[in-house]
Motif scaffolding. Structure first.
Motif, PDB file in Angstrom:
ATOM      1  N   HIS A  96     -11.131  -7.374   2.691  1.00 14.66           N
ATOM      2  CA  HIS A  96     -10.257  -6.748   3.688  1.00 14.66           C
ATOM      3  C   HIS A  96     -11.045  -5.730   4.503  1.00 14.66           C
ATOM      4  O   HIS A  96     -11.863  -4.979   3.959  1.00 14.66           O
ATOM      5  CB  HIS A  96      -9.095  -6.038   2.971  1.00 14.66           C
ATOM      6  N   SER A  97     -10.789  -5.683   5.810  1.00 17.27           N
ATOM      7  CA  SER A  97     -11.281  -4.624   6.691  1.00 17.27           C
ATOM      8  C   SER A  97     -10.177  -4.350   7.706  1.00 17.27           C
ATOM      9  O   SER A  97      -9.429  -5.261   8.075  1.00 17.27           O
ATOM     10  CB  SER A  97     -12.557  -5.045   7.423  1.00 17.27           C
ATOM     11  N   ASP A  98     -10.063  -3.091   8.168  1.00 14.51           N
ATOM     12  CA  ASP A  98      -8.990  -2.817   9.129  1.00 14.51           C
ATOM     13  C   ASP A  98      -9.377  -1.735  10.123  1.00 14.51           C
ATOM     14  O   ASP A  98     -10.429  -1.094  10.021  1.00 14.51           O
ATOM     15  CB  ASP A  98      -7.673  -2.492   8.411  1.00 14.51           C
ATOM     16  N   SER A  99      -8.499  -1.570  11.111  1.00 16.39           N
ATOM     17  CA  SER A  99      -8.747  -0.628  12.189  1.00 16.39           C
ATOM     18  C   SER A  99      -8.553   0.815  11.761  1.00 16.39           C
ATOM     19  O   SER A  99      -8.910   1.736  12.522  1.00 16.39           O
ATOM     20  CB  SER A  99      -7.821  -0.951  13.377  1.00 16.39           C
ATOM     21  N   LEU A 100      -8.023   1.056  10.582  1.00 17.72           N
ATOM     22  CA  LEU A 100      -7.935   2.411  10.044  1.00 17.72           C
ATOM     23  C   LEU A 100      -9.283   2.887   9.519  1.00 17.72           C
ATOM     24  O   LEU A 100      -9.468   4.071   9.261  1.00 17.72           O
ATOM     25  CB  LEU A 100      -6.909   2.464   8.904  1.00 17.72           C
ATOM     26  N   GLY A 101     -10.193   1.928   9.297  1.00 25.29           N
ATOM     27  CA  GLY A 101     -11.462   2.237   8.664  1.00 25.29           C
ATOM     28  C   GLY A 101     -11.495   1.906   7.193  1.00 25.29           C
ATOM     29  O   GLY A 101     -12.477   2.194   6.503  1.00 25.29           O
ATOM     30  N   ALA A 102     -10.437   1.281   6.675  1.00 20.95           N
ATOM     31  CA  ALA A 102     -10.382   0.897   5.262  1.00 20.95           C
ATOM     32  C   ALA A 102     -11.078  -0.442   5.048  1.00 20.95           C
ATOM     33  O   ALA A 102     -11.041  -1.320   5.909  1.00 20.95           O
ATOM     34  CB  ALA A 102      -8.928   0.795   4.783  1.00 20.95           C
ATOM     35  N   THR A 103     -11.711  -0.582   3.887  1.00 24.45           N
ATOM     36  CA  THR A 103     -12.268  -1.861   3.460  1.00 24.45           C
ATOM     37  C   THR A 103     -11.915  -2.048   1.993  1.00 24.45           C
ATOM     38  O   THR A 103     -11.662  -1.086   1.263  1.00 24.45           O
ATOM     39  CB  THR A 103     -13.801  -1.921   3.608  1.00 24.45           C
ATOM     40  N   ALA A 104     -11.934  -3.304   1.546  1.00 25.01           N
ATOM     41  CA  ALA A 104     -11.656  -3.574   0.136  1.00 25.01           C
ATOM     42  C   ALA A 104     -12.114  -4.983  -0.208  1.00 25.01           C
ATOM     43  O   ALA A 104     -12.145  -5.860   0.655  1.00 25.01           O
ATOM     44  CB  ALA A 104     -10.157  -3.424  -0.171  1.00 25.01           C
ATOM     45  N   ARG A 105     -12.478  -5.168  -1.441  1.00 25.94           N
ATOM     46  CA  ARG A 105     -12.607  -6.490  -2.056  1.00 25.94           C
ATOM     47  C   ARG A 105     -11.692  -6.466  -3.269  1.00 25.94           C
ATOM     48  O   ARG A 105     -11.872  -5.646  -4.171  1.00 25.94           O
ATOM     49  CB  ARG A 105     -14.041  -6.807  -2.454  1.00 25.94           C
ATOM     50  N   PHE A 106     -10.703  -7.356  -3.282  1.00 28.06           N
ATOM     51  CA  PHE A 106      -9.720  -7.319  -4.363  1.00 28.06           C
ATOM     52  C   PHE A 106      -9.330  -8.731  -4.756  1.00 28.06           C
ATOM     53  O   PHE A 106      -9.506  -9.691  -4.008  1.00 28.06           O
ATOM     54  CB  PHE A 106      -8.499  -6.481  -3.971  1.00 28.06           C
ATOM     55  N   GLY A 107      -8.808  -8.873  -5.960  1.00 24.67           N
ATOM     56  CA  GLY A 107      -8.395 -10.166  -6.495  1.00 24.67           C
ATOM     57  C   GLY A 107      -8.092 -10.053  -7.978  1.00 24.67           C
ATOM     58  O   GLY A 107      -7.922  -8.962  -8.511  1.00 24.67           O
ATOM     59  N   GLN A 108      -7.979 -11.223  -8.649  1.00 26.99           N
ATOM     60  CA  GLN A 108      -7.784 -11.252 -10.102  1.00 26.99           C
ATOM     61  C   GLN A 108      -6.536 -10.475 -10.529  1.00 26.99           C
ATOM     62  O   GLN A 108      -6.553  -9.723 -11.504  1.00 26.99           O
ATOM     63  CB  GLN A 108      -9.035 -10.716 -10.797  1.00 26.99           C
ATOM     64  N   PHE A 332     -13.399  -3.295  -5.077  1.00 28.82           N
ATOM     65  CA  PHE A 332     -13.420  -1.897  -4.661  1.00 28.82           C
ATOM     66  C   PHE A 332     -12.470  -1.714  -3.495  1.00 28.82           C
ATOM     67  O   PHE A 332     -12.005  -2.688  -2.881  1.00 28.82           O
ATOM     68  CB  PHE A 332     -14.842  -1.486  -4.229  1.00 28.82           C
ATOM     69  N   ALA A 333     -12.197  -0.458  -3.172  1.00 29.93           N
ATOM     70  CA  ALA A 333     -11.493  -0.107  -1.945  1.00 29.93           C
ATOM     71  C   ALA A 333     -12.118   1.162  -1.404  1.00 29.93           C
ATOM     72  O   ALA A 333     -12.407   2.086  -2.168  1.00 29.93           O
ATOM     73  CB  ALA A 333     -10.007   0.111  -2.209  1.00 29.93           C
ATOM     74  N   ARG A 334     -12.334   1.201  -0.101  1.00 31.45           N
ATOM     75  CA  ARG A 334     -12.772   2.418   0.580  1.00 31.45           C
ATOM     76  C   ARG A 334     -11.627   2.813   1.510  1.00 31.45           C
ATOM     77  O   ARG A 334     -11.378   2.147   2.514  1.00 31.45           O
ATOM     78  CB  ARG A 334     -14.062   2.177   1.357  1.00 31.45           C
ATOM     79  N   ARG A 335     -10.949   3.879   1.152  1.00 28.60           N
ATOM     80  CA  ARG A 335      -9.779   4.299   1.921  1.00 28.60           C
ATOM     81  C   ARG A 335     -10.197   5.025   3.196  1.00 28.60           C
ATOM     82  O   ARG A 335     -11.294   5.581   3.254  1.00 28.60           O
ATOM     83  CB  ARG A 335      -8.874   5.177   1.056  1.00 28.60           C
ATOM     84  N   PRO A 336      -9.340   5.027   4.206  1.00 33.20           N
ATOM     85  CA  PRO A 336      -9.706   5.701   5.459  1.00 33.20           C
ATOM     86  C   PRO A 336     -10.102   7.154   5.212  1.00 33.20           C
ATOM     87  O   PRO A 336      -9.377   7.905   4.551  1.00 33.20           O
ATOM     88  CB  PRO A 336      -8.417   5.607   6.285  1.00 33.20           C
ATOM     89  N   GLY A 337     -11.267   7.522   5.713  1.00 36.10           N
ATOM     90  CA  GLY A 337     -11.726   8.893   5.594  1.00 36.10           C
ATOM     91  C   GLY A 337     -12.374   9.243   4.276  1.00 36.10           C
ATOM     92  O   GLY A 337     -12.910  10.345   4.124  1.00 36.10           O
ATOM     93  N   ALA A 338     -12.358   8.331   3.293  1.00 37.88           N
ATOM     94  CA  ALA A 338     -12.932   8.626   1.981  1.00 37.88           C
ATOM     95  C   ALA A 338     -14.447   8.466   2.023  1.00 37.88           C
ATOM     96  O   ALA A 338     -14.981   7.623   2.748  1.00 37.88           O
ATOM     97  CB  ALA A 338     -12.339   7.712   0.922  1.00 37.88           C
ATOM     98  N   ALA A 339     -15.121   9.264   1.210  1.00 43.44           N
ATOM     99  CA  ALA A 339     -16.581   9.201   1.153  1.00 43.44           C
ATOM    100  C   ALA A 339     -17.078   8.245   0.080  1.00 43.44           C
ATOM    101  O   ALA A 339     -18.219   7.805   0.122  1.00 43.44           O
ATOM    102  CB  ALA A 339     -17.144  10.599   0.898  1.00 43.44           C
ATOM    103  N   GLN A 340     -16.226   7.924  -0.888  1.00 40.33           N
ATOM    104  CA  GLN A 340     -16.635   7.079  -2.004  1.00 40.33           C
ATOM    105  C   GLN A 340     -15.651   5.942  -2.200  1.00 40.33           C
ATOM    106  O   GLN A 340     -14.466   6.046  -1.857  1.00 40.33           O
ATOM    107  CB  GLN A 340     -16.738   7.901  -3.295  1.00 40.33           C
TER     108      GLN A 340
END
Length: 351
Positions: A96-108, A332-340
């Motif tokens: 997942h990637s979005d215009s908020l700046g969030a990314t993620a790889r999820f499943g299982q 993983f998930a990288r939330r908008p504005g998060a550093a980690q």
């Protein structure tokens, strides 16, 4: 004292097609079940793509589709406004990637819940990480409407990691088990994780429930009556055989049930029987849809189109319209504005 109804609790039965029938407050339900082959160096299928309409491939040729992807299967960047997507991944992984700046790889077993609200652009790509064996992918994507007062709320990105989702395991009198994953709406004392704050599911009176249900061979389980007055309920029976619902033999289908009735499910087959349940009190508001925009009037749809053309809902911050997140199968998930990155607890603990 009111007497229980003697009429069948099955109000109607509809076949399961490419898109499953839904009812207010739900807008859409798709079951993607793809038997992808081993992956190539670009994380796409290591198989010929001849005969597929690349960019618009829903062919199910050889048991899988490219969808709107041209190298990696999936759905490159596209906009939404006015509703929420709930994506339940049963097998495989989504990038997942979005215009908020969030990314993620999820499943299982993970679930992503995305409130589009005033507008978001996101991509959902299906990377095929295993180059030596098949890469099956199975997921549900559900669209839940937003009430008129919440159509233009700020977008919100939510991840429910599989290990955090409440589950119940019930045994019948013969010791046969039923497992229920509780994504929204409490059942048998299991309370769900908090939905996004502006969701219809966040309102107690909405009586929204999203459950997946697995009955072992021979198992019986009683689907409890809904708590709310006016709630509507759809039960999707999609895997297994020999099932009865309230004593009535059924085939794979979408079953609208009388929500006020408790209903016994019985798996008379020799394989696990599986169901998805969607329920909620209807919003009872006008629905006007134009592709990925769902509003309450044609004027609001025109405004959505104008806003998207003008602002791109914040723009696309990624170099690629269909980003994928490398070969490592790490979720993983990288939330908008998060550093980690945020990772599932089992991964964080090294398990």
């Amino acid at each position: 004292m009111p007497q229980p109804s003697t009429a069948s609790p099955i109000l109607q039965t509809q076949p399961l097609g490419a898109l499953w029938p839904t009812m207010d407050p739900f807008l859409f339900c798709a079951h993607h079940d793809d038997a992808y082959p081993p992956g190539n160096a670009d994380l796409g299928p290591d198989a010929p793509l001849a005969g597929r309409q690349i960019g618009q491939d829903f062919s199910r040729q050889d048991g899988w589709s490219m969808y709107h992807g041209d190298v990696v299967p999936g759905f490159p960047g596209h906009p939404h406004r006015g509703f929420e997507t709930v994506t339940i991944v049963r097998k495989g992984l989504i990038d997942h990637s979005d215009s908020l700046g969030a990314t993620a790889r999820f499943g299982q077993g993970d679930v992503q819940w995305l409130t589009a609200g005033a507008g978001v652009v996101h991509s959902e790509m299906f990377p095929l990480l295993d180059s030596a064996a098949p890469n099956p992918l199975e997921l549900f994507q559900i669209w839940l409407n937003l009430p008129a007062r919440s159509k233009m709320v700020a977008p919100h990105f939510t991840m429910f990691w599989s290990g955090d989702i409440p589950r119940i395991t019930a045994q019948d009198g013969a010791g046969r088990t039923t497992e229920v994953a509780v994504i929204a709406g409490a059942v048998d004392g299991a309370a769900p994780l908090a939905p996004p704050p502006d969701s219809w599911a966040a309102q107690a009176e909405a009586d929204v429930a999203i459950w997946t249900v697995r009955l072992a061979p021979g198992a019986r389980w009683t689907l409890p009556a809904a708590a709310g007055e006016g709630t509507r309920r759809m039960l999707y029976y999609f895997a297994g055989s020999g099932v009865t619902v309230a004593g009535q033999a059924v085939s794979h289908a979408a079953l609208e049930l009388r929500a006020a009735d408790a209903v016994e499910l019985h798996n008379g087959g020799d394989a696990v029987a599986e169901f998805l349940l969607l329920q909620g009190r209807p919003l009872g508001e006008p629905v006007v849809q134009y592709g990925p925009f769902v509003m309450n009037s044609q004027q609001e749809i025109m405004q959505a189109l104008q806003d998207y053309r003008r602002t791109q809902f914040g723009g696309w911050p990624w170099d690629d319209p269909a980003p994928v997140h490398g070969r490592e199968p790490r979720r993983f998930a990288r939330r908008p504005g998060a550093a980690q990155d945020e990772v599932p607890a089992a991964v964080a603990d090294g398990a």
